[in-house]
Design an enzyme around this catalytic site. Structure first.
Site, PDB file in Angstrom:
ATOM      1  N   THR A 133       3.537  -0.944   5.864  1.00 37.22           N
ATOM      2  CA  THR A 133       3.749  -2.022   4.900  1.00 37.22           C
ATOM      3  C   THR A 133       2.781  -1.897   3.717  1.00 37.22           C
ATOM      4  OG1 THR A 133       4.365  -3.430   6.737  1.00 37.22           O
ATOM      5  CG2 THR A 133       3.838  -4.545   4.677  1.00 37.22           C
TER       6      THR A 133
ATOM      7  N   GLY B  10      -5.620 -11.190   2.593  1.00 39.44           N
ATOM      8  CA  GLY B  10      -4.697 -10.328   1.839  1.00 39.44           C
ATOM      9  C   GLY B  10      -4.964 -10.242   0.356  1.00 39.44           C
TER      10      GLY B  10
ATOM     11  N   LYS C  16     -11.331 -12.308  10.606  1.00 37.09           N
ATOM     12  CA  LYS C  16     -11.551 -12.535   9.167  1.00 37.09           C
ATOM     13  C   LYS C  16     -12.781 -13.416   8.969  1.00 37.09           C
ATOM     14  CE  LYS C  16      -6.630 -11.957   8.236  1.00 37.09           C
ATOM     15  NZ  LYS C  16      -5.332 -12.617   8.263  1.00 37.09           N
TER      16      LYS C  16
HETATM   17  P1  NAP Z   1       1.853  -0.907   9.565  1.00 35.39           P
HETATM   18  O1  NAP Z   1       3.011  -1.356   8.761  1.00 35.39           O
HETATM   19  O2  NAP Z   1       1.952  -0.888  11.035  1.00 35.39           O
HETATM   20  O3  NAP Z   1       1.480   0.549   9.042  1.00 35.39           O
HETATM   21  C1  NAP Z   1       0.519   1.359   9.646  1.00 35.39           C
HETATM   22  C2  NAP Z   1       0.829   2.783   9.297  1.00 35.39           C
HETATM   23  O4  NAP Z   1      -0.227   3.613   9.748  1.00 35.39           O
HETATM   24  C3  NAP Z   1       2.109   3.277   9.939  1.00 35.39           C
HETATM   25  O5  NAP Z   1       2.811   4.016   8.973  1.00 35.39           O
HETATM   26  C4  NAP Z   1       1.605   4.152  11.067  1.00 35.39           C
HETATM   27  O6  NAP Z   1       2.457   5.215  11.357  1.00 35.39           O
HETATM   28  C5  NAP Z   1       0.327   4.691  10.482  1.00 35.39           C
HETATM   29  N1  NAP Z   1      -0.613   5.100  11.519  1.00 35.39           N
HETATM   30  C6  NAP Z   1      -1.142   4.333  12.494  1.00 35.39           C
HETATM   31  N2  NAP Z   1      -1.964   5.065  13.258  1.00 35.39           N
HETATM   32  C7  NAP Z   1      -1.949   6.319  12.739  1.00 35.39           C
HETATM   33  C8  NAP Z   1      -2.566   7.537  13.086  1.00 35.39           C
HETATM   34  N3  NAP Z   1      -3.386   7.606  14.133  1.00 35.39           N
HETATM   35  N4  NAP Z   1      -2.331   8.621  12.336  1.00 35.39           N
HETATM   36  C9  NAP Z   1      -1.496   8.548  11.291  1.00 35.39           C
HETATM   37  N5  NAP Z   1      -0.859   7.439  10.897  1.00 35.39           N
HETATM   38  C10 NAP Z   1      -1.080   6.338  11.632  1.00 35.39           C
HETATM   39  O7  NAP Z   1       0.530  -1.744   9.204  1.00 35.39           O
HETATM   40  P2  NAP Z   1       0.250  -2.565   7.872  1.00 35.39           P
HETATM   41  O8  NAP Z   1       0.867  -3.901   8.009  1.00 35.39           O
HETATM   42  O9  NAP Z   1       0.557  -1.730   6.693  1.00 35.39           O
HETATM   43  O10 NAP Z   1      -1.328  -2.793   8.015  1.00 35.39           O
HETATM   44  C11 NAP Z   1      -2.240  -1.787   7.691  1.00 35.39           C
HETATM   45  C12 NAP Z   1      -3.654  -2.381   7.678  1.00 35.39           C
HETATM   46  O11 NAP Z   1      -3.719  -3.419   6.701  1.00 35.39           O
HETATM   47  C13 NAP Z   1      -4.094  -3.037   8.989  1.00 35.39           C
HETATM   48  O12 NAP Z   1      -5.469  -2.823   9.169  1.00 35.39           O
HETATM   49  C14 NAP Z   1      -3.812  -4.505   8.766  1.00 35.39           C
HETATM   50  O13 NAP Z   1      -4.641  -5.356   9.539  1.00 35.39           O
HETATM   51  C15 NAP Z   1      -4.174  -4.615   7.300  1.00 35.39           C
HETATM   52  N6  NAP Z   1      -3.552  -5.752   6.624  1.00 35.39           N
HETATM   53  C16 NAP Z   1      -2.214  -5.869   6.614  1.00 35.39           C
HETATM   54  C17 NAP Z   1      -1.614  -6.941   5.969  1.00 35.39           C
HETATM   55  C18 NAP Z   1      -0.129  -7.105   5.928  1.00 35.39           C
HETATM   56  O14 NAP Z   1       0.343  -8.067   5.314  1.00 35.39           O
HETATM   57  N7  NAP Z   1       0.646  -6.214   6.516  1.00 35.39           N
HETATM   58  C19 NAP Z   1      -2.425  -7.883   5.332  1.00 35.39           C
HETATM   59  C20 NAP Z   1      -3.810  -7.704   5.316  1.00 35.39           C
HETATM   60  C21 NAP Z   1      -4.363  -6.632   5.972  1.00 35.39           C
HETATM   61  P3  NAP Z   1       3.786   5.059  12.247  1.00 35.39           P
HETATM   62  O15 NAP Z   1       4.772   4.447  11.308  1.00 35.39           O
HETATM   63  O16 NAP Z   1       4.104   6.431  12.621  1.00 35.39           O
HETATM   64  O17 NAP Z   1       3.415   4.166  13.395  1.00 35.39           O
HETATM   65  N1  HSE Z   2      -1.006 -11.515  10.664  1.00 34.84           N
HETATM   66  C1  HSE Z   2      -1.703 -11.964   9.500  1.00 34.84           C
HETATM   67  C2  HSE Z   2      -1.238 -13.363   9.108  1.00 34.84           C
HETATM   68  C3  HSE Z   2      -1.486 -11.053   8.304  1.00 34.84           C
HETATM   69  O1  HSE Z   2      -0.279 -13.904   9.658  1.00 34.84           O
HETATM   70  O2  HSE Z   2      -1.875 -13.932   8.228  1.00 34.84           O
HETATM   71  C4  HSE Z   2      -2.348  -9.837   8.328  1.00 34.84           C
HETATM   72  O3  HSE Z   2      -3.687 -10.165   8.085  1.00 34.84           O
END
Ligand code: NAP
Ligand code: HSE
Length: 430
Positions: free
Chosen positions: A16, A136, A207
């Site tokens: 994402t 975020g 957080k």
């Molecule tokens: P996500 O959609 O699950 O994406 C994670 C990506 O990393 C996937 O493409 C995954 O590959 C890849 N990955 C995981 N382990 C790996 C490894 N060992 N080697 C290579 N690639 C790997 O997660 P996300 O939502 O983008 O979140 C990413 C980070 O941002 C997290 O730390 C999360 O807490 C933080 N965050 C997210 C949000 C949000 O709104 N999503 C908000 C604030 C912070 P695969 O597709 O092959 O599994």
């Molecule tokens: N799971 C979190 C939320 C987003 O619902 O706010 C990633 O930090």
């Protein structure tokens, strides 16, 4: 850097947030040069399966080998958006040791290993920036480290989990029960397939550990944060607190007191007049009190592809400017104090208590007496009619009491036959 002086960036993870950063780097290509004086290009993107094609992403950028990135001396900035503790911890540590700067959105990692990774960044004089790890898209880490640096911050309180805020908003505005609101959050993609970290308060706890460390300049880790989730909140609780002029919010609160730092996440009654009461749906907000600035509130989208990528891009741009002026590592760890974290049972607050009791003379007096024996004073109490001739519902709010005293009163209540059930006990903010 390339021979032409272009900054090269590697993204670890293309989910994402990773995809959002990829898109914004493309969108901002010309602007980046104007903003930083340097051109930026994506060097590599780490994925698990490099043979799988991804829409709009040139195949030659993909790799499933981290060492290919680590050993590439032209790569200056690593953006870690894989999530989880391992191997993210090892990849970030190796990147810093190899002289690369790091941007991460990883709250799980920073809430546990933030101290040691920031020390490493300090030793290697590199940037380790993590704006996206809390709330975020809302700028809160850099504002606290920089714009509010002239303050003594005494309290940080926030709604930092969008999923639970959405659930509580639906329960408040549409009278839904918890399970129905959770199902709706899942259907809309807000809640994960396993929503435990959100609904049990762990995500907000991570957080808060990061926020508290920055606010009080003293390391607070996830283990120091007392966490309670929202699974026990019912539509009935919400109706009663509305009658009392309040809403229920999952609050992450950190305070510095004379006895140490208090850090907890829990559902709380928030008076309607407080600005946090108006933060609804998936929105997040962080309220900071400083001795000079007084109250300041930061509001916006706490999650999602582009809001989170926006925070990462801000860090990337900061990093590029620091590289250009040879001052990476300028703003590192700001924990220069060691303040103890106060145990929860020593904290003091008001409580909302709802219980089912026998409807007969002497019950109220007995309840008041138990509370009095434990030094728990009642501020407000109402008796609600029920369908039963034998039971009544009592709803009360205490004065500010010590957590341990309140717990002792509850222990006595559990042994009283006249109390059929303690339906809910929720702390009151303020
Ligand atoms: P996500 O959609 O699950 O994406 C994670 C990506 O990393 C996937 O493409 C995954 O590959 C890849 N990955 C995981 N382990 C790996 C490894 N060992 N080697 C290579 N690639 C790997 O997660 P996300 O939502 O983008 O979140 C990413 C980070 O941002 C997290 O730390 C999360 O807490 C933080 N965050 C997210 C949000 C949000 O709104 N999503 C908000 C604030 C912070 P695969 O597709 O092959 O599994
Ligand atoms: N799971 C979190 C939320 C987003 O619902 O706010 C990633 O930090």
């Amino acid at each position: 850097m390339t021979e032409e002086g272009n900054i090269r960036i590697a993204i670890l993870g293309l989910g994402t947030v990773g995809y959002g950063i990829f898109e914004l780097l493309k969108r901002q290509r010309e602007e980046l040069k104007a903003k930083t004086g340097l051109q930026a290009e994506i060097g590599k993107i780490l994925v698990r399966d490099a043979s799988r094609s991804r829409e709009g992403v040139p195949q030659q950028l993909l790799t499933d080998c981290f060492d290919e990135i680590l050993l590439d001396e032209t790569i200056d900035i690593i953006v870690e958006v894989m999530g989880g503790i391992h191997p993210a911890y090892e990849y970030i540590a190796k990147s810093l040791r190899a002289g690369k700067n790091v941007v991460t959105a990883n709250k799980d990692l920073m809430a546990v290993h933030g101290g040691e990774l920031l020390d490493l960044a300090h030793q290697t004089k590199r940037d380790l920036l993590f704006e996206a790890s809390v709330a975020g898209g809302i700028p809160i880490i850099q504002p606290m480290k920089q714009c509010l640096a002239g303050n003594y911050i005494s309290e940080v309180v926030g709604i930092v989990n969008g999923t639970t805020n959405y659930i509580l908003t639906k329960m408040t505005q549409e009278g839904m029960e918890f399970s129905e609101a959770l199902a709706k959050a899942t259907e809309l993609g807000y809640a994960e397939a396993d929503p435990t970290a959100d609904i049990e308060g762990y995500d907000a706890g991570r957080k808060l550990a990061i926020l508290a460390s920055i606010a009080f300049h003293s390391r607070v880790t996830f283990d120091d944060v007392h966490t309670e989730g929202i699974t026990k909140i019912t539509a009935a609780d919400i109706r009663y607190v509305q009658e009392m002029g309040c809403v229920i919010k999952l609050l992450a609160i950190a305070r510095e007191t004379e006895e140490g730092i208090e850090a907890s996440v829990q559902p709380m009654l928030v008076p309607n007049r407080h600005p946090l009461a108006a933060v609804n749906d998936v929105f997040n907000a962080v309220f900071v009190h400083g001795d000079a600035v007084d109250d300041a509130m930061f509001y916006g989208r706490g999650a999602g592809r582009y809001p989170t990528a926006s925070a990462c891009m801000g860090d990337i741009i900061d990093c590029m400017r620091n590289i250009r002026f040879g001052c990476t590592g300028r703003i590192g760890c700001s924990c220069y104090r060691q303040v103890t974290v106060k145990p929860m049972n020593k904290t003091r607050q008001r409580y909302f208590l709802r219980m089912q009791v026998q409807d007969k003379p002497g019950v109220l007096a007995a309840i008041a007496s138990v509370m009095g024996n434990h030094g728990v004073s009642i501020k407000q109490m109402v008796q609600k009619p029920t369908d039963s001739d034998h039971f009544a519902e009592l709803v009360l709010i205490t004065d500010v009491v010590r957590e341990a005293d309140f717990r002792n009163a509850l222990t006595d209540f559990n042994e009283m036959e006249m109390i059929q059930e303690i339906s809910s006990q929720i702390r009151v903010y303020g």
